[in-house]
Write a protein that holds these residues in place. Structure first.
Motif, PDB file in Angstrom:
ATOM      1  N   GLN A  85      59.276  61.658  55.880  1.00 47.06           N
ATOM      2  CA  GLN A  85      60.337  61.108  54.983  1.00 47.06           C
ATOM      3  C   GLN A  85      59.544  60.394  53.914  1.00 47.06           C
ATOM      4  N   VAL A  86      59.691  60.511  52.681  1.00 44.55           N
ATOM      5  CA  VAL A  86      58.891  59.582  51.555  1.00 44.55           C
ATOM      6  C   VAL A  86      59.910  58.261  51.308  1.00 44.55           C
ATOM      7  N   MET A  87      59.240  57.196  51.312  1.00 44.37           N
ATOM      8  CA  MET A  87      59.720  56.004  50.949  1.00 44.37           C
ATOM      9  C   MET A  87      59.029  55.324  49.811  1.00 44.37           C
ATOM     10  N   PRO A  88      59.550  55.660  48.732  1.00 38.79           N
ATOM     11  CA  PRO A  88      58.888  55.222  47.518  1.00 38.79           C
ATOM     12  C   PRO A  88      59.212  53.586  47.420  1.00 38.79           C
ATOM     13  N   TRP A  89      58.614  52.970  46.358  1.00 36.67           N
ATOM     14  CA  TRP A  89      59.266  51.760  46.114  1.00 36.67           C
ATOM     15  C   TRP A  89      60.789  52.013  45.252  1.00 36.67           C
ATOM     16  N   ALA A 227      68.590  35.599  45.666  1.00 38.51           N
ATOM     17  CA  ALA A 227      68.995  36.856  45.562  1.00 38.51           C
ATOM     18  C   ALA A 227      69.821  37.159  47.097  1.00 38.51           C
ATOM     19  N   MET A 228      70.431  38.134  47.145  1.00 39.81           N
ATOM     20  CA  MET A 228      70.926  38.729  48.287  1.00 39.81           C
ATOM     21  C   MET A 228      70.544  40.039  48.646  1.00 39.81           C
ATOM     22  N   GLU A 229      69.840  40.300  49.954  1.00 36.54           N
ATOM     23  CA  GLU A 229      69.354  41.640  50.082  1.00 36.54           C
ATOM     24  C   GLU A 229      70.219  42.566  50.773  1.00 36.54           C
ATOM     25  N   PHE A 230      70.224  43.723  50.833  1.00 36.25           N
ATOM     26  CA  PHE A 230      71.020  44.610  51.426  1.00 36.25           C
ATOM     27  C   PHE A 230      70.516  46.109  51.781  1.00 36.25           C
ATOM     28  N   TYR A 231      70.975  46.812  52.568  1.00 38.43           N
ATOM     29  CA  TYR A 231      70.622  48.175  52.894  1.00 38.43           C
ATOM     30  C   TYR A 231      71.645  49.292  52.868  1.00 38.43           C
ATOM     31  N   ALA A 232      71.636  50.161  52.160  1.00 38.36           N
ATOM     32  CA  ALA A 232      73.004  51.271  51.914  1.00 38.36           C
ATOM     33  C   ALA A 232      72.483  52.593  52.890  1.00 38.36           C
ATOM     34  N   ASP A 233      73.254  52.909  53.676  1.00 43.74           N
ATOM     35  CA  ASP A 233      73.109  54.153  54.292  1.00 43.74           C
ATOM     36  C   ASP A 233      73.498  55.225  54.062  1.00 43.74           C
ATOM     37  N   GLY A 234      73.750  55.581  52.826  1.00 46.61           N
ATOM     38  CA  GLY A 234      74.310  56.570  51.999  1.00 46.61           C
ATOM     39  C   GLY A 234      75.339  57.186  52.347  1.00 46.61           C
ATOM     40  N   PHE A 299      67.004  50.186  50.586  1.00 47.00           N
ATOM     41  CA  PHE A 299      67.253  48.590  50.311  1.00 47.00           C
ATOM     42  C   PHE A 299      67.741  48.526  48.902  1.00 47.00           C
ATOM     43  N   LEU A 300      68.432  47.423  48.592  1.00 42.69           N
ATOM     44  CA  LEU A 300      68.656  47.036  47.482  1.00 42.69           C
ATOM     45  C   LEU A 300      69.121  45.519  47.252  1.00 42.69           C
ATOM     46  N   GLY A 301      68.827  44.931  46.083  1.00 44.50           N
ATOM     47  CA  GLY A 301      68.908  43.511  46.011  1.00 44.50           C
ATOM     48  C   GLY A 301      69.575  43.052  44.747  1.00 44.50           C
ATOM     49  N   VAL A 302      70.620  42.001  45.118  1.00 45.47           N
ATOM     50  CA  VAL A 302      71.434  41.494  44.116  1.00 45.47           C
ATOM     51  C   VAL A 302      71.006  40.266  43.390  1.00 45.47           C
ATOM     52  N   GLU A 322      71.666  40.922  38.190  1.00 43.13           N
ATOM     53  CA  GLU A 322      71.340  42.435  38.274  1.00 43.13           C
ATOM     54  C   GLU A 322      71.334  43.017  39.523  1.00 43.13           C
ATOM     55  N   VAL A 323      71.464  44.202  39.554  1.00 47.03           N
ATOM     56  CA  VAL A 323      71.267  44.923  41.019  1.00 47.03           C
ATOM     57  C   VAL A 323      69.928  45.836  40.756  1.00 47.03           C
ATOM     58  N   ASN A 324      68.964  45.353  41.652  1.00 45.65           N
ATOM     59  CA  ASN A 324      67.949  46.307  41.980  1.00 45.65           C
ATOM     60  C   ASN A 324      67.986  47.262  42.862  1.00 45.65           C
ATOM     61  N   LEU A 325      68.322  48.533  42.509  1.00 41.93           N
ATOM     62  CA  LEU A 325      68.565  49.522  43.562  1.00 41.93           C
ATOM     63  C   LEU A 325      67.375  50.403  43.824  1.00 41.93           C
ATOM     64  N   ARG A 326      66.351  49.599  44.635  1.00 41.93           N
ATOM     65  CA  ARG A 326      65.003  50.143  45.002  1.00 41.93           C
ATOM     66  C   ARG A 326      64.677  48.916  46.075  1.00 41.93           C
ATOM     67  N   MET A 327      63.357  49.377  46.617  1.00 46.47           N
ATOM     68  CA  MET A 327      62.811  47.941  47.459  1.00 46.47           C
ATOM     69  C   MET A 327      62.368  46.947  46.268  1.00 46.47           C
ATOM     70  N   ASN A 328      62.294  45.673  46.749  1.00 49.07           N
ATOM     71  CA  ASN A 328      61.929  44.744  45.838  1.00 49.07           C
ATOM     72  C   ASN A 328      61.083  43.567  46.519  1.00 49.07           C
ATOM     73  N   MET A 329      60.499  42.738  45.972  1.00 44.54           N
ATOM     74  CA  MET A 329      59.538  41.764  46.131  1.00 44.54           C
ATOM     75  C   MET A 329      60.215  40.824  47.100  1.00 44.54           C
ATOM     76  N   GLY A 330      61.658  40.604  46.908  1.00 48.56           N
ATOM     77  CA  GLY A 330      62.382  39.574  47.955  1.00 48.56           C
ATOM     78  C   GLY A 330      62.631  40.296  49.394  1.00 48.56           C
ATOM     79  N   ILE A 331      62.535  41.433  49.400  1.00 45.34           N
ATOM     80  CA  ILE A 331      62.701  42.074  50.739  1.00 45.34           C
ATOM     81  C   ILE A 331      61.247  42.112  51.457  1.00 45.34           C
ATOM     82  N   VAL A 332      60.175  42.171  50.588  1.00 41.40           N
ATOM     83  CA  VAL A 332      58.882  42.252  51.027  1.00 41.40           C
ATOM     84  C   VAL A 332      58.635  40.728  51.583  1.00 41.40           C
ATOM     85  N   ALA A 333      58.875  39.752  50.707  1.00 40.83           N
ATOM     86  CA  ALA A 333      58.694  38.493  51.399  1.00 40.83           C
ATOM     87  C   ALA A 333      59.667  38.086  52.454  1.00 40.83           C
ATOM     88  N   HIS A 334      60.985  38.426  52.448  1.00 45.67           N
ATOM     89  CA  HIS A 334      61.762  38.206  53.605  1.00 45.67           C
ATOM     90  C   HIS A 334      61.196  38.760  54.757  1.00 45.67           C
TER      91      HIS A 334
END
Length: 403
Positions: A85-89, A227-234, A299-302, A322-334
């Motif tokens: 499964q491909v997991m791009p930024w 920011a608040m970081e979340f994960y959506a399961d689809g 993942f997504l961040g607000v 804004e909403v970042n509907l993707r991976m983001n640096m905040g999640i990397v740092a967290h």
């Protein structure tokens, strides 16, 4: 198993929406220099797509220091990982074509229809939906914001530059920011202050031609970013992942993240708003994200702001910059803080660009000398750690400094 790909042009490619999109040279350089960054947030047993030169040796060194159960995958090896499964930024037509051309099974990639729905969800036009979906937070004290508007090409049909100027003049007292629909990390922003009218009119007209719309909001009296970081399961489920405190420059461009636990962030926010109100806001935003639909998994961040107010409570939270509907640096740092920083440790995570390779080499050597790395039991206690190899060709570096 999953295959992680760092494609920092995700937002720009999504805005362009063409499968043959080519990013500017500096972003292509960033993608190559930071290709190995996903090793710090990838799931154990996964692969990270990156060139083998330099990266293989660096990965071995990091595996000796930390519990990193990841493997390097090069582009020619993609057919051997066709079922991963491909997991791009972030997704867009260009990264889909690249993976398909590389040999990844088409059944594991989003379809053109999937990407079209995702593009609509990722648009800044959806920022206003979070305010509407907030529910219990909508009447909550300690909130500000919500004055942003979506400006469309239909609003200016056959009206020309004078109509754009008239719109901007309505905002001249507080100033405003014009934002392209698909961008992030402080990109795609145009700040309007009285002395910059002609430049902003040009920007707005161009956005209306290319995207058909742009987002416009006032310049708030910002104190700090987070920011608040979340994960959506689809499937309609959205779970909270953690907080992110980050730093931007005077024009809103991303500069780095504080390495802090969720408990430390909650201690910090209480200097501005009550924790109980903050928790209500978090749950309200989570519900609002779930209401956006089930067309996204990942993942997504607000992004949010603490703002100073002239009336009422001295501080308030703007809950949806804004909403970042993707991976983001905040999640990397967290994630890095949770997995690899010693308990009680604090520090800073950053991405830096150097116009000259020599300047990067000199700064890298200076940081290694002045902040020697100390690792105990697979966690950083103190010091400077480059998160990707710094080579003679590098223009970018990702690093943490702890202690």
């Amino acid at each position: 198993m999953k295959l992680y790909v760092f494609n920092p042009d995700a937002d720009m490619a999504l805005g362009n929406n063409e499968e043959n999109y080519m990013a500017p040279a500096t972003i292509r350089r960033m993608a190559e220099d930071l290709a190995l960054l996903p090793i710090w947030y990838a799931r154990p047993g996964s692969g990270v797509l990156a060139p083998s030169a330099y990266n293989a040796d660096y990965l071995k060194q990091m595996q000796q220091l930390f519990r990193l159960d990841v493997q390097l995958v090069t582009e020619p090896e993609l057919p051997d990982y066709a079922d991963m499964q491909v997991m791009p930024w972030g997704w867009n037509p260009a990264i889909r074509k690249r993976m398909l051309k590389g040999g990844v099974a088409e059944s594991l990639l989003p379809s053109a229809a999937d990407l079209s729905r995702y593009r609509r969800l990722a648009s800044r036009a959806n920022v206003r939906l979070l305010y509407a979906c907030g529910g219990e937070a909508g009447n909550m004290s300690y909130l500000c914001g919500g004055e942003g508007v979506l400006v469309t090409a239909d609003d200016f049909a056959n009206k020309g530059r004078e109509a754009v100027q008239e719109l901007l003049l309505r905002w001249q007292d507080c100033g405003c920011i014009c934002k392209s629909l698909w961008s992030g990390s402080g990109k795609g922003l145009c700040w309007y202050r009285q002395e910059e009218m002609e430049k902003v009119i040009d920007w707005c007209c161009r956005a209306l031609r290319t995207d058909g719309a742009f987002w416009l909001e006032p310049i708030y009296n910002k104190v700090e970013d987070f920011a608040m970081e979340f994960y959506a399961d689809g499937k309609g489920g959205v779970r909270f992942v953690g907080y992110s405190r980050f730093v931007t420059d005077g024009k809103g461009a991303y500069r780095g993240n504080l390495l802090a636990t969720d408990m430390q962030v909650e201690e910090w926010i209480q200097t501005y708003v009550p924790l109980e109100a903050f928790h209500r806001l978090r749950e309200s935003v989570r519900k609002g994200l779930a209401a956006l639909g089930t067309d996204y998994t990942g993942f997504l961040g607000v992004d949010m702001m603490v703002c100073r107010q002239e009336k009422g409570h001295p501080y308030a939270v703007n809950p949806c910059v804004e909403v970042n509907l993707r991976m983001n640096m905040g999640i990397v740092a967290h994630t890095f803080c949770d997995r690899f920083v010693a308990p009680g440790g604090e520090g800073f995570f950053s991405i830096e660009y150097f116009p000259a390779q020599e300047a990067l080499q000199e700064q890298h050597a200076r940081d290694m000398l002045e902040h020697p790395l100390r690792v105990e039991q697979g966690r950083v206690v103190s010091g400077y750690l480059p998160l990707i190899p710094v080579t003679p060709r590098s223009r970018y570096r990702a690093f943490v400094r702890v202690g």
